[in-house]
Design a protein around this motif. Structure first.
Motif, PDB file in Angstrom:
ATOM      1  N   GLN A  41       0.871  -1.169   0.000  1.00 16.05           N
ATOM      2  CA  GLN A  41       0.000   0.000   0.000  1.00 16.05           C
ATOM      3  C   GLN A  41       0.909   1.220   0.000  1.00 16.05           C
ATOM      4  O   GLN A  41       1.841   1.308   0.807  1.00 16.05           O
ATOM      5  N   ILE A  42       0.627   2.169  -0.907  1.00 13.67           N
ATOM      6  CA  ILE A  42       1.494   3.334  -1.059  1.00 13.67           C
ATOM      7  C   ILE A  42       0.681   4.613  -0.972  1.00 13.67           C
ATOM      8  O   ILE A  42      -0.428   4.707  -1.506  1.00 13.67           O
ATOM      9  N   GLU A  43       1.267   5.593  -0.289  1.00 11.53           N
ATOM     10  CA  GLU A  43       0.707   6.946  -0.233  1.00 11.53           C
ATOM     11  C   GLU A  43       1.781   7.912  -0.722  1.00 11.53           C
ATOM     12  O   GLU A  43       2.955   7.768  -0.377  1.00 11.53           O
ATOM     13  N   LEU A  44       1.360   8.875  -1.515  1.00 10.21           N
ATOM     14  CA  LEU A  44       2.239   9.969  -1.938  1.00 10.21           C
ATOM     15  C   LEU A  44       1.718  11.240  -1.290  1.00 10.21           C
ATOM     16  O   LEU A  44       0.615  11.683  -1.604  1.00 10.21           O
ATOM     17  N   ILE A  45       2.484  11.794  -0.360  1.00  9.37           N
ATOM     18  CA  ILE A  45       2.117  13.052   0.287  1.00  9.37           C
ATOM     19  C   ILE A  45       2.929  14.175  -0.354  1.00  9.37           C
ATOM     20  O   ILE A  45       4.150  14.083  -0.459  1.00  9.37           O
ATOM     21  N   VAL A  46       2.218  15.195  -0.797  1.00  9.64           N
ATOM     22  CA  VAL A  46       2.822  16.309  -1.524  1.00  9.64           C
ATOM     23  C   VAL A  46       2.667  17.576  -0.698  1.00  9.64           C
ATOM     24  O   VAL A  46       1.607  17.831  -0.116  1.00  9.64           O
ATOM     25  N   HIS A  47       3.736  18.377  -0.668  1.00 13.43           N
ATOM     26  CA  HIS A  47       3.672  19.681   0.009  1.00 13.43           C
ATOM     27  C   HIS A  47       4.697  20.599  -0.612  1.00 13.43           C
ATOM     28  O   HIS A  47       5.481  20.201  -1.483  1.00 13.43           O
ATOM     29  N   GLY A  48       4.704  21.846  -0.193  1.00  9.03           N
ATOM     30  CA  GLY A  48       5.633  22.822  -0.754  1.00  9.03           C
ATOM     31  C   GLY A  48       5.485  22.887  -2.265  1.00  9.03           C
ATOM     32  O   GLY A  48       4.376  22.807  -2.802  1.00  9.03           O
ATOM     33  N   GLY A  49       6.610  22.998  -2.951  1.00  2.00           N
ATOM     34  CA  GLY A  49       6.600  23.093  -4.404  1.00  2.00           C
ATOM     35  C   GLY A  49       6.006  21.884  -5.102  1.00  2.00           C
ATOM     36  O   GLY A  49       5.578  21.966  -6.257  1.00  2.00           O
ATOM     37  N   GLY A  50       5.944  20.761  -4.405  1.00  3.54           N
ATOM     38  CA  GLY A  50       5.384  19.545  -4.988  1.00  3.54           C
ATOM     39  C   GLY A  50       3.941  19.664  -5.410  1.00  3.54           C
ATOM     40  O   GLY A  50       3.446  18.857  -6.194  1.00  3.54           O
ATOM     41  N   VAL A  51       3.255  20.702  -4.912  1.00  6.55           N
ATOM     42  CA  VAL A  51       1.852  20.906  -5.287  1.00  6.55           C
ATOM     43  C   VAL A  51       1.701  20.997  -6.804  1.00  6.55           C
ATOM     44  O   VAL A  51       0.627  20.718  -7.345  1.00  6.55           O
ATOM     45  N   ALA A  52       2.753  21.344  -7.516  1.00  9.66           N
ATOM     46  CA  ALA A  52       2.712  21.417  -8.979  1.00  9.66           C
ATOM     47  C   ALA A  52       2.259  20.089  -9.587  1.00  9.66           C
ATOM     48  O   ALA A  52       1.619  20.074 -10.645  1.00  9.66           O
ATOM     49  N   LEU A  53       2.564  18.990  -8.931  1.00  7.48           N
ATOM     50  CA  LEU A  53       2.174  17.671  -9.430  1.00  7.48           C
ATOM     51  C   LEU A  53       0.662  17.531  -9.539  1.00  7.48           C
ATOM     52  O   LEU A  53       0.166  16.901 -10.470  1.00  7.48           O
ATOM     53  N   TYR A  54      -0.068  18.103  -8.613  1.00  5.53           N
ATOM     54  CA  TYR A  54      -1.518  17.913  -8.544  1.00  5.53           C
ATOM     55  C   TYR A  54      -2.325  19.028  -9.203  1.00  5.53           C
ATOM     56  O   TYR A  54      -3.549  18.962  -9.227  1.00  5.53           O
ATOM     57  N   MET A  55      -1.660  20.027  -9.745  1.00  3.87           N
ATOM     58  CA  MET A  55      -2.377  21.141 -10.363  1.00  3.87           C
ATOM     59  C   MET A  55      -3.034  20.689 -11.675  1.00  3.87           C
ATOM     60  O   MET A  55      -2.412  20.006 -12.492  1.00  3.87           O
ATOM     61  N   LYS A  56      -4.281  21.104 -11.880  1.00  3.02           N
ATOM     62  CA  LYS A  56      -5.025  20.727 -13.091  1.00  3.02           C
ATOM     63  C   LYS A  56      -4.329  21.199 -14.360  1.00  3.02           C
ATOM     64  O   LYS A  56      -4.454  20.560 -15.406  1.00  3.02           O
ATOM     65  N   ASP A  57      -3.625  22.314 -14.288  1.00  4.80           N
ATOM     66  CA  ASP A  57      -2.962  22.828 -15.491  1.00  4.80           C
ATOM     67  C   ASP A  57      -1.588  22.195 -15.727  1.00  4.80           C
ATOM     68  O   ASP A  57      -0.880  22.569 -16.642  1.00  4.80           O
ATOM     69  N   GLY A  58      -1.233  21.200 -14.918  1.00  6.42           N
ATOM     70  CA  GLY A  58       0.055  20.517 -15.070  1.00  6.42           C
ATOM     71  C   GLY A  58      -0.037  19.332 -16.017  1.00  6.42           C
ATOM     72  O   GLY A  58      -1.124  18.910 -16.417  1.00  6.42           O
ATOM     73  N   PRO A  59       1.113  18.765 -16.362  1.00  2.28           N
ATOM     74  CA  PRO A  59       1.172  17.697 -17.364  1.00  2.28           C
ATOM     75  C   PRO A  59       1.107  16.260 -16.818  1.00  2.28           C
ATOM     76  O   PRO A  59       1.375  15.321 -17.552  1.00  2.28           O
ATOM     77  N   TYR A  60       0.721  16.078 -15.573  1.00  5.05           N
ATOM     78  CA  TYR A  60       0.888  14.768 -14.941  1.00  5.05           C
ATOM     79  C   TYR A  60      -0.390  13.946 -14.755  1.00  5.05           C
ATOM     80  O   TYR A  60      -0.365  12.919 -14.093  1.00  5.05           O
TER      81      TYR A  60
END
Length: 151
Positions: free
Chosen positions: A74-93
């Motif tokens: 079981q894996i969790e990815l916790i994002v904070h700081g600049g990492g928020v770019a990963l979850y932005m709708k306008d991003g490529p991921y």
């Protein structure tokens, strides 16, 4: 003369033993054995650097694909700081995130980061979950026995 012979014999025996040891096959390393029923890991991402993001996503994918961990992780990815770019709708991921989500990975965002950066939750993908703080999430997960990975 006996001392000389004993010294020569000792040298010859030492040489023979080292030659035999060198010819022995080295042990074969196969990696750790996954003997538990379940493993849990939390990955941390706090950078908006594209290379760092891609490495983190690839590390998670590698863990999911490890044959020893199939059906046992079981894996969790916790994002904070600049990492928020990963979850932005306008991003490529989006495609990579959906692939991880479909494999059961928890995709979590630190709410402190959103407040500090004045980012509305609506700016993130709707499948993202939220934790009050990334640090709190890491502390709790580690105390629960989760492996902590910060690529």
């Amino acid at each position: 003369m006996n001392v000389f012979r004993l010294a020569c014999l000792a040298i010859l025996m030492a040489f023979s033993l080292s030659t035999i040891a060198q010819k022995a096959d080295p042990p074969v390393f196969k990696g750790a054995q996954a003997t538990k029923k379940m493993y849990k890991a939390i990955y941390q991402l706090n950078s908006d650097d594209d290379k760092k993001i891609k490495v983190t996503l690839k590390n998670i994918q590698n863990a999911l694909d490890d044959p020893r961990l199939k059906g046992k992780v079981q894996i969790e990815l916790i994002v904070h700081g600049g990492g928020v770019a990963l979850y932005m709708k306008d991003g490529p991921y989006q495609a990579e995130l959906m692939a991880l989500l479909n494999r059961g990975v928890i995709l979590a965002q630190c709410e402190n980061t959103l407040r500090e950066r004045k980012i509305d939750k609506e700016e993130l993908w709707p499948f993202v979950s939220f934790a009050p703080s990334a640090n709190g999430e890491l502390i709790i997960r580690q105390a629960e026995g989760w492996a902590y990975i910060h690529p």
